[in-house]
Design an enzyme around this catalytic site. Structure first.
Site, PDB file in Angstrom:
ATOM      1  N   ASP A 201      72.722   1.307 -21.130  1.00 60.33           N
ATOM      2  CA  ASP A 201      72.650   0.737 -22.471  1.00 60.33           C
ATOM      3  C   ASP A 201      72.020   1.737 -23.444  1.00 60.33           C
ATOM      4  O   ASP A 201      71.037   2.404 -23.112  1.00 60.33           O
ATOM      5  CB  ASP A 201      71.781  -0.534 -22.387  1.00 60.33           C
ATOM      6  N   GLU A 241      76.842   3.933 -22.760  1.00 63.64           N
ATOM      7  CA  GLU A 241      77.168   3.371 -24.072  1.00 63.64           C
ATOM      8  C   GLU A 241      76.584   4.307 -25.121  1.00 63.64           C
ATOM      9  O   GLU A 241      75.373   4.351 -25.321  1.00 63.64           O
ATOM     10  CB  GLU A 241      76.556   1.981 -24.229  1.00 63.64           C
TER      11      GLU A 241
HETATM   12  C1  NOJ Z   1      73.811  -2.572 -26.703  1.00 64.08           C
HETATM   13  C2  NOJ Z   1      74.359  -3.834 -26.127  1.00 64.08           C
HETATM   14  O1  NOJ Z   1      75.743  -3.709 -25.966  1.00 64.08           O
HETATM   15  C3  NOJ Z   1      73.986  -4.947 -27.061  1.00 64.08           C
HETATM   16  O2  NOJ Z   1      74.586  -6.152 -26.675  1.00 64.08           O
HETATM   17  C4  NOJ Z   1      72.490  -5.079 -27.109  1.00 64.08           C
HETATM   18  O3  NOJ Z   1      72.132  -6.006 -28.104  1.00 64.08           O
HETATM   19  C5  NOJ Z   1      71.828  -3.736 -27.457  1.00 64.08           C
HETATM   20  N1  NOJ Z   1      72.387  -2.633 -26.746  1.00 64.08           N
HETATM   21  C6  NOJ Z   1      70.344  -3.792 -27.172  1.00 64.08           C
HETATM   22  O4  NOJ Z   1      70.113  -3.727 -25.798  1.00 64.08           O
END
Ligand code: NOJ
Length: 555
Positions: A201, A241
């Site tokens: 993440d 991500e």
């Molecule tokens: C990215 C995630 O995809 C999202 O859903 C989340 O709110 C944020 N990171 C914070 O962890």
């Protein structure tokens, strides 16, 4: 056959436990429910499941606010259930990747509570503090409009703490070696339970320097994570991500050994939606070219939708406006000034357009990532807050709560009205209907799996001379696949000029419409409105010649 890097060519499916299948009737999806649905996923053709965070959490950000990295939230089952789940997945040959949410913890995590309570505590330095309010306290918010600051004062701590996301998600201090060691322990723990990797993440924020002004990102921390991962589990992979511009992606992949194994291709995703909204494929072609060069051992994760808003922030304003106008015209559909909080099917509406988008997903250079519910064309519930609109429960049947749960009240309401209500859009109904989207998807996945060229091979854009038609040719080990997509609302006739062995014959993989070259070697191919075609060059048997014959077998 040398295909050790599974992530080069896999069908990935993402889901949240809480909205997938409720096994115990309490209204919340759980591990026993998911175990019950593994056969469904397996027969769909899914190779890899990516599970959203399921660790204990106050759940104020869909689980991305964790209070215990080594546990399973009671709502989803127990650690024992997780091990059972892993065993069931393994039996079916499915791989599992978990979300690794280590940019921040929940503000309810014992580490943060201790850090606030006691400035002398060893955990104080696990987070980022400032006595005075830093000048950039309201700059760089990830959720503008909802989030008020990135530095918030904590009354107990008598200091400001940093949080890139919501104020209940304090950022960890990556510069502290104990924090990095703890992250490795977390990874090691889940690897030991058999997972095949992590969806990491918020990667750019993890690598952000702790000191202001924030300069260069600390890519050595990513290298550290990767090295640990690979030493501990040679086959495991990191899927990052990081919604960054193409010029920056190289650093995230590193040399193929010291960065991410995979990254979501946000760049292509946004340009694909522009192409779908406008019929203009040129920017998409440029986006593909711009993200072409990646190290051999890495791969793009291609996707249409995920659990967040459709983020189109990286498109130039005019193009972004076009996408908004076409797919999210009402203010209630838009979010954070950059995205659309809708599902794929409801955005596109037209079945032909939906097939075109999904055919693209499987035909793009990378491994496709599907989102639960998109295989049956689920819609959104705009009455829910922010991104929850796209997180309604899976619609399994026309029974109560769409067969998701027997409870009176479910975690989010099941969509029960309108054209996307569970009464008409559900797995059971589509399973029995040969013409359903679900059966079309199953066929597409099968065809995609028959084309390893797409995950492993080289690709080239073919010139058709027709605007709005994207033609690509993939080559790998002497085999070739051609995919054509017509983004126009009108039928188009395209001419392909191809050279090489077998090129006079294109065998259609989706129907019986093969193409034979004319005397000049041209293929004249008719595409319907929003039509698509997949061809194998030379004939179906070409696929069998994938590996060169060993010398003693050659006669
Ligand atoms: C990215 C995630 O995809 C999202 O859903 C989340 O709110 C944020 N990171 C914070 O962890």
């Amino acid at each position: 056959m040398i295909e050790d890097l599974w992530y080069k060519n896999s069908i990935i499916y993402s889901l949240d436990l809480d909205t997938f299948m409720d096994g115990n009737g309490d209204g919340v999806g759980d591990l026993p429910g998911l175990i019950n649905r593994l056969d469904y996923l397996h027969s769909l053709g899914v190779d890899v499941l990516w599970l959203a965070p399921f660790q204990p959490s106050p759940n104020r950000d869909n689980g991305y606010d964790i209070t215990d990295y080594y546990g399973v939230d009671r709502r989803y089952g127990s650690s024992g259930d997780f091990v059972e789940f892993m065993n069931h997945a393994r039996k079916r040959g499915m791989r599992i990747i978990l979300d690794l949410v280590v940019n921040h913890t929940s503000d309810q995590h014992p580490w943060f509570k201790q850090a606030c309570r006691d400035p002398q505590s060893e955990y104080r330095d696990w987070y980022l503090w400032s006595k005075k309010r830093p000048s950039g306290w309201n700059k760089g918010m990830v959720f503008p409009g909802v989030q008020k600051a990135v530095w918030t004062r904590h009354p107990k701590a008598k200091a400001y703490y940093h949080h890139r996301f919501y104020e209940f998600q304090p950022d960890l201090n990556m510069d502290n070696p104990h924090v990095r060691a703890e992250i490795r322990r977390i990874m090691g723990y889940w690897l030991q339970l058999g997972v095949d990797g992590f969806r990491v993440d918020a990667v750019p924020f993890i690598l952000e320097p702790s000191q202001e002004p924030k300069g260069e990102l600390n890519f050595e921390y990513l290298a550290e994570m990767r090295q640990f991962l690979q030493w501990r589990a040679g086959h495991a992979a990191l899927l990052g991500e990081a919604n960054v511009a193409p010029k920056d992606t190289r650093r995230y992949f590193g040399d193929g050994r010291d960065g991410l194994n995979m990254m979501f291709n946000f760049w292509v995703n946004q340009h694909l939606f522009y192409a779908l909204a406008s019929g203009d494929t040129k920017p998409l072609e440029d986006a593909l070219e711009a993200t072409r060069q990646i190290p051999d051992a890495t791969q793009w994760a291609m996707f249409l939708r995920n659990h967040d808003e459709l983020d189109i922030d990286r498109l130039p304003k005019q193009r972004r406006d076009k996408v908004f106008k076409r797919f999210g015209p009402e203010p209630g559909m838009q979010l954070y000034h950059r995205g659309i909080r809708r599902r794929l099917a409801s955005m596109l509406g037209d079945r032909r357009h939906l097939e075109l988008a999904n055919s693209m997903l499987f035909g793009l250079p990378g491994s496709p990532v599907m989102r639960y519910g998109d295989e049956i064309g689920m819609g959104e519930d705009l009455s829910l807050k922010e991104r929850d609109a796209v997180r309604t429960p899976m619609q399994w049947s026309s029974e109560r709560n769409g067969g998701f749960s027997t409870a009176r009240k479910t975690v989010h309401p099941v969509i029960s009205e309108g054209p996307y209500g569970y009464q008409s859009i559900n797995v059971d109904a589509q399973r029995r209907d040969p013409g359903s989207l679900l059966n079309w998807m199953i066929k597409m996945i099968r065809v995609r799996k028959e084309c390893p060229e797409i995950g492993w091979g080289e690709w080239a854009l073919l010139h058709t001379g027709v605007p709005g038609v994207l033609a690509m040719c993939y080559s790998w080990r002497g085999n070739q696949v051609v995919v054509l997509h017509n983004f126009n609302r009108q039928p188009q006739q395209v001419r392909l000029v191809m050279e090489g062995e077998g090129c006079e014959r294109l065998v259609s993989l989706l129907d019986t419409d093969d193409s034979k070259a004319n005397r000049k070697g041209h293929h004249d191919i008719a595409l319907t409105a929003f039509g698509y075609k997949w061809f194998r060059v030379g004939g179906l048997n070409y696929a069998l010649r994938r590996e060169p014959a060993a010398p003693d077998e050659s006669h």
